[in-house]
Design a protein around this motif. Structure first.
Motif, PDB file in Angstrom:
ATOM      1  N   SER A  88      10.353  14.097  -2.682  1.00 31.26           N
ATOM      2  CA  SER A  88      11.078  14.087  -3.952  1.00 31.26           C
ATOM      3  C   SER A  88      11.018  15.420  -4.707  1.00 31.26           C
ATOM      4  CB  SER A  88      10.576  12.930  -4.828  1.00 31.26           C
ATOM      5  OG  SER A  88       9.193  12.764  -4.727  1.00 31.26           O
ATOM      6  N   GLY A 138       3.939  -2.768  -6.028  1.00 30.41           N
ATOM      7  CA  GLY A 138       2.941  -1.938  -5.341  1.00 30.41           C
ATOM      8  C   GLY A 138       1.515  -2.194  -5.780  1.00 30.41           C
ATOM      9  N   VAL A 140      -0.470   0.159  -6.621  1.00 30.79           N
ATOM     10  CA  VAL A 140      -0.735   1.134  -7.689  1.00 30.79           C
ATOM     11  C   VAL A 140       0.484   1.093  -8.617  1.00 30.79           C
ATOM     12  CG1 VAL A 140      -1.038   3.598  -8.194  1.00 30.79           C
ATOM     13  CG2 VAL A 140      -2.222   2.567  -6.254  1.00 30.79           C
ATOM     14  N   ALA A 146      11.880   2.404  -6.585  1.00 30.64           N
ATOM     15  CA  ALA A 146      12.966   2.797  -5.667  1.00 30.64           C
ATOM     16  C   ALA A 146      12.458   3.090  -4.260  1.00 30.64           C
ATOM     17  CB  ALA A 146      13.705   4.009  -6.233  1.00 30.64           C
ATOM     18  N   LEU A 150      13.000   0.509  -1.066  1.00 30.86           N
ATOM     19  CA  LEU A 150      13.897   0.954   0.003  1.00 30.86           C
ATOM     20  C   LEU A 150      13.137   1.103   1.321  1.00 30.86           C
ATOM     21  CD1 LEU A 150      15.942   3.589  -2.045  1.00 30.86           C
ATOM     22  CD2 LEU A 150      16.629   1.258  -1.453  1.00 30.86           C
ATOM     23  N   GLY A 153       8.203  -2.242   1.154  1.00 29.96           N
ATOM     24  CA  GLY A 153       7.405  -2.593  -0.014  1.00 29.96           C
ATOM     25  C   GLY A 153       6.395  -3.686   0.246  1.00 29.96           C
ATOM     26  N   ILE A 154       5.138  -3.277   0.571  1.00 33.72           N
ATOM     27  CA  ILE A 154       4.114  -4.286   0.790  1.00 33.72           C
ATOM     28  C   ILE A 154       3.169  -4.348  -0.417  1.00 33.72           C
ATOM     29  CG2 ILE A 154       4.369  -4.015   3.292  1.00 33.72           C
ATOM     30  CD1 ILE A 154       1.731  -2.783   3.514  1.00 33.72           C
ATOM     31  N   GLY A 200      16.015   5.987   1.597  1.00 34.88           N
ATOM     32  CA  GLY A 200      17.001   6.597   0.683  1.00 34.88           C
ATOM     33  C   GLY A 200      18.169   7.246   1.403  1.00 34.88           C
ATOM     34  N   PHE A 329      -1.304   9.925   3.918  1.00 37.52           N
ATOM     35  CA  PHE A 329      -1.400   8.530   4.370  1.00 37.52           C
ATOM     36  C   PHE A 329      -0.709   8.440   5.735  1.00 37.52           C
ATOM     37  CE2 PHE A 329      -0.792   6.432  -0.179  1.00 37.52           C
ATOM     38  CZ  PHE A 329      -1.825   7.200  -0.686  1.00 37.52           C
TER      39      PHE A 329
HETATM   40  C1  LIG Z   1      -0.766   5.965  -4.780  1.00 40.54           C
HETATM   41  C2  LIG Z   1       0.239   5.308  -3.877  1.00 40.54           C
HETATM   42  C3  LIG Z   1       0.171   3.948  -3.644  1.00 40.54           C
HETATM   43  C4  LIG Z   1       1.092   3.335  -2.797  1.00 40.54           C
HETATM   44  N1  LIG Z   1       0.988   1.975  -2.593  1.00 40.54           N
HETATM   45  C5  LIG Z   1       1.874   1.375  -1.791  1.00 40.54           C
HETATM   46  C6  LIG Z   1       1.822  -0.041  -1.585  1.00 40.54           C
HETATM   47  O1  LIG Z   1       0.996  -0.724  -2.152  1.00 40.54           O
HETATM   48  N2  LIG Z   1       2.729  -0.596  -0.752  1.00 40.54           N
HETATM   49  C7  LIG Z   1       3.706   0.142  -0.142  1.00 40.54           C
HETATM   50  O2  LIG Z   1       4.530  -0.440   0.575  1.00 40.54           O
HETATM   51  N3  LIG Z   1       3.789   1.462  -0.329  1.00 40.54           N
HETATM   52  C8  LIG Z   1       2.900   2.097  -1.125  1.00 40.54           C
HETATM   53  N4  LIG Z   1       2.978   3.441  -1.314  1.00 40.54           N
HETATM   54  C9  LIG Z   1       4.041   4.209  -0.627  1.00 40.54           C
HETATM   55  C10 LIG Z   1       5.262   4.241  -1.537  1.00 40.54           C
HETATM   56  O3  LIG Z   1       5.909   2.999  -1.499  1.00 40.54           O
HETATM   57  C11 LIG Z   1       6.239   5.327  -1.068  1.00 40.54           C
HETATM   58  O4  LIG Z   1       5.603   6.577  -1.165  1.00 40.54           O
HETATM   59  C12 LIG Z   1       7.519   5.303  -1.895  1.00 40.54           C
HETATM   60  O5  LIG Z   1       8.471   6.118  -1.273  1.00 40.54           O
HETATM   61  C13 LIG Z   1       7.294   5.743  -3.324  1.00 40.54           C
HETATM   62  O6  LIG Z   1       8.440   5.525  -4.069  1.00 40.54           O
HETATM   63  P1  LIG Z   1       8.798   6.480  -5.295  1.00 40.54           P
HETATM   64  O7  LIG Z   1      10.094   6.052  -5.870  1.00 40.54           O
HETATM   65  O8  LIG Z   1       7.621   6.591  -6.184  1.00 40.54           O
HETATM   66  O9  LIG Z   1       8.938   7.841  -4.480  1.00 40.54           O
HETATM   67  P2  LIG Z   1       9.767   9.175  -4.660  1.00 40.54           P
HETATM   68  O10 LIG Z   1       8.828  10.255  -4.272  1.00 40.54           O
HETATM   69  O11 LIG Z   1      10.434   9.278  -5.964  1.00 40.54           O
HETATM   70  O12 LIG Z   1      10.854   9.005  -3.529  1.00 40.54           O
HETATM   71  C14 LIG Z   1      10.471   8.687  -2.214  1.00 40.54           C
HETATM   72  C15 LIG Z   1      11.705   8.530  -1.347  1.00 40.54           C
HETATM   73  O13 LIG Z   1      12.570   7.529  -1.864  1.00 40.54           O
HETATM   74  C16 LIG Z   1      13.862   8.079  -2.136  1.00 40.54           C
HETATM   75  N5  LIG Z   1      14.287   7.619  -3.468  1.00 40.54           N
HETATM   76  C17 LIG Z   1      13.574   7.683  -4.606  1.00 40.54           C
HETATM   77  N6  LIG Z   1      14.288   7.150  -5.616  1.00 40.54           N
HETATM   78  C18 LIG Z   1      15.465   6.762  -5.091  1.00 40.54           C
HETATM   79  C19 LIG Z   1      16.611   6.132  -5.612  1.00 40.54           C
HETATM   80  N7  LIG Z   1      16.693   5.800  -6.921  1.00 40.54           N
HETATM   81  N8  LIG Z   1      17.635   5.865  -4.782  1.00 40.54           N
HETATM   82  C20 LIG Z   1      17.574   6.200  -3.467  1.00 40.54           C
HETATM   83  N9  LIG Z   1      16.508   6.790  -2.915  1.00 40.54           N
HETATM   84  C21 LIG Z   1      15.469   7.059  -3.711  1.00 40.54           C
HETATM   85  C22 LIG Z   1      13.681   9.601  -2.128  1.00 40.54           C
HETATM   86  O14 LIG Z   1      14.803  10.227  -1.617  1.00 40.54           O
HETATM   87  C23 LIG Z   1      12.503   9.803  -1.220  1.00 40.54           C
HETATM   88  O15 LIG Z   1      12.914   9.927   0.119  1.00 40.54           O
HETATM   89  C24 LIG Z   1       2.094   4.097  -2.168  1.00 40.54           C
HETATM   90  C25 LIG Z   1       2.160   5.478  -2.388  1.00 40.54           C
HETATM   91  C26 LIG Z   1       1.244   6.072  -3.232  1.00 40.54           C
HETATM   92  C27 LIG Z   1       1.312   7.550  -3.454  1.00 40.54           C
END
Ligand SMILES: Cc1cc2nc3c(=O)[nH]c(=O)nc-3n(C[C@H](O)[C@H](O)[C@H](O)COP(=O)(O)OP(=O)(O)OC[C@H]3O[C@@H](n4cnc5c(N)ncnc54)[C@H](O)[C@@H]3O)c2cc1C
Length: 453
Positions: A88, A138, A140, A146, A150, A153-154, A200, A329
């Motif tokens: 991102s 999530g 956390v 998003a 996408l 999502g566990i 995404g 991770f």
């Molecule tokens: C501390 C931490 C805890 C986590 N815990 C879990 C968990 O419990 N279970 C689990 O399944 N995963 C978990 N994850 C993994 C997490 O689900 C992924 O890293 C996820 O991509 C994060 O989503 P974000 O919107 O914050 O990410 P971003 O960094 O904003 O985006 C990640 C990806 O999603 C795309 N994206 C973001 N927003 C959009 C949008 N509006 N439309 C289309 N595409 C978009 C971006 O292009 C990018 O490829 C965790 C990650 C972290 C860092």
């Protein structure tokens, strides 16, 4: 067409963009540029996007996509910013930041929530719990809805309510050609299929619509900490217990180090421990019966599994994973948790290079496995366990040792590893990508490259 070469943008061109959006444009030299270009994973800090568009709504997203397309700028999309791989943010391109678009509206009668494309799980839990409702989010609370949804999502209620993507009923998506498209079971159903696990790749989601379920406000949840010496027995007991547990409960074994919390005896702080964490989405008084078999494993260091507000379990581990920590991770599905693998995981636990090296074994099954494999883009639903090696560190020099360790943990499970989408699902994702994003405008993600051009 390539989207990787930075064009030289004149101030006049940027002024045009400023005038066209309602949100804020941040460029190098602006006071908040460092903050606007940063992401959760400190290991990916220091990137230098040419422009960050803090979108105020779908119209801004359409404008930003059109601007990037016409100028050839690389696009990075930011929801919650939690991409561990650093997708991102980018160098010289445009970050389309949706974090201001975080409104959540709950319809308690229809049991639906509409959620802005930049909301985080804390936003959703706050609004839905006011009605005693919830959906799978999530572990956390600062993770973005998003990217999380996408990607599948566990979370703590997935065996009862399904993955986050299974609860995704509809979405508004800005596509590569700048259209705002609605995807639901009855409209652009193929796109909804792809959003449920395909990442995404197909566009920028400006709004999600989720199914909600009665949940909380109190649940039976929390961790039990055992000494590391009990890790093997715990994993054996977990392996037998997990497939037969009712859907209400979702659990994880976490081989980790004890956090320095007052609820854990001080002599254990920083020492290797084996934790069992669970959440029951059912009646609180039935909770103890669900986990009785696990409680017999060993004398615990601290047993904190009990009644607690759902919003507390959803934020319990937030302080351990703050923005700016460097992290890596790596995960894989597990068809089996056999004796050899258990021994290798226990050995890897003891060999971990730092206090924030965690081996998570997630219990899958339940509602996840009842959705048939081709019904969404999330693959391999019948897998009983997911293995996740989760590492964080403070000093950059520690990065290589932590990354190597995480790769070795997942490598230890290589016989059981099943990481692909599967041929049929992958082919379907590629044809969807060809249809919605033939030039791969959205490529900073778990990319499905298009094939037709
Ligand atoms: C501390 C931490 C805890 C986590 N815990 C879990 C968990 O419990 N279970 C689990 O399944 N995963 C978990 N994850 C993994 C997490 O689900 C992924 O890293 C996820 O991509 C994060 O989503 P974000 O919107 O914050 O990410 P971003 O960094 O904003 O985006 C990640 C990806 O999603 C795309 N994206 C973001 N927003 C959009 C949008 N509006 N439309 C289309 N595409 C978009 C971006 O292009 C990018 O490829 C965790 C990650 C972290 C860092």
């Amino acid at each position: 067409m390539s989207h990787t070469i930075a064009p030289v943008l004149g101030e006049a061109t940027i002024q045009e963009l400023r005038a066209a959006v309602k949100g804020q444009i941040v460029t190098p030299g602006d006071d908040d540029y460092a903050e606007a270009s940063s992401v959760w994973n400190g290991a990916h800090d220091g990137h230098t996007p040419a422009i960050v568009v803090r979108c105020a709504g779908a119209a801004d997203v359409i404008t930003a996509v059109g601007f990037a397309r016409s100028t050839g700028l690389t696009i990075a999309v930011r929801g919650g910013g939690h991409s561990v791989a650093g997708f991102s943010t980018c160098d010289d391109g445009m970050v389309i930041d949706l974090s201001e678009m975080n409104a959540v509206r709950v319809d308690p009668i229809a049991m639906r929530a509409t959620v802005g494309g930049g909301a985080v799980w804390a936003d959703v839990d706050h609004e839905t719990q006011a009605h005693g409702l919830g959906t799978t989010g999530g572990l956390v609370s600062s993770t973005g809805v998003a990217g999380f949804t996408l990607g599948g999502g566990i979370g703590w209620t997935m065996r009862k309510f399904g993955l986050a993507c299974d609860n995704l009923a509809a979405a508004d998506v800005v596509t590569a050609d700048g259209r705002l498209v609605h995807a639901s079971e009855s409209e652009n159903a193929d796109l909804l299929w792809g959003l449920r696990g395909g990442g995404g790749n197909f566009g920028i989601v400006t709004q999600f619509e989720f199914d909600l379920h009665p949940l909380g406000p109190m649940v039976y949840a929390g961790p039990i900490f055992y000494p590391a010496a009990a890790a093997r027995d715990l994993l054996h007991a977990f392996r037998e217990w997990a497939p037969n547990a009712p859907d209400e409960v979702t659990a994880i074994v976490n081989l980790t180090s004890a956090p320095p919390l007052p609820v854990i005896p001080e002599e254990w702080h920083g020492k290797k421990v084996a934790a069992f964490l669970a959440t029951s989405a059912g009646a609180v008084d039935e909770g103890p019966g669900l986990v009785a078999a696990i409680r017999q494993v060993a004398e615990p260091i601290a047993d904190l599994l009990g009644p607690m507000p759902y919003n507390v379990i959803q934020t319990l581990i937030d302080p351990l994973w703050p923005k700016g920590i460097e992290a890596y991770f790596k995960a894989t599905n597990l068809a089996r948790l056999d004796d050899d693998l258990i021994d290798r995981l226990c050995a890897a636990h003891l060999a971990a290079p730092g206090p924030q090296c965690e081996i998570h074994v997630h219990q899958m099954g339940g509602a996840i496995a009842r959705v048939h494999d081709g019904a969404t883009a999330f693959a391999e639903r019948s897998m009983p366990f997911v293995l996740n090696a989760v590492t964080g560190w403070q000093e950059s020099e520690a990065g290589p040792a932590h990354r190597d360790w995480a790769r070795a943990v997942i490598g230890a499970a290589s016989d059981e590893a099943r990481t692909s989408y599967g041929e049929d699902t992958y082919d379907r994702l590629v044809s969807l990508k060809n249809r919605y994003d033939l030039t791969n405008l959205f490529h900073l993600n778990q990319n499905i490259p298009p094939t037709g051009s």
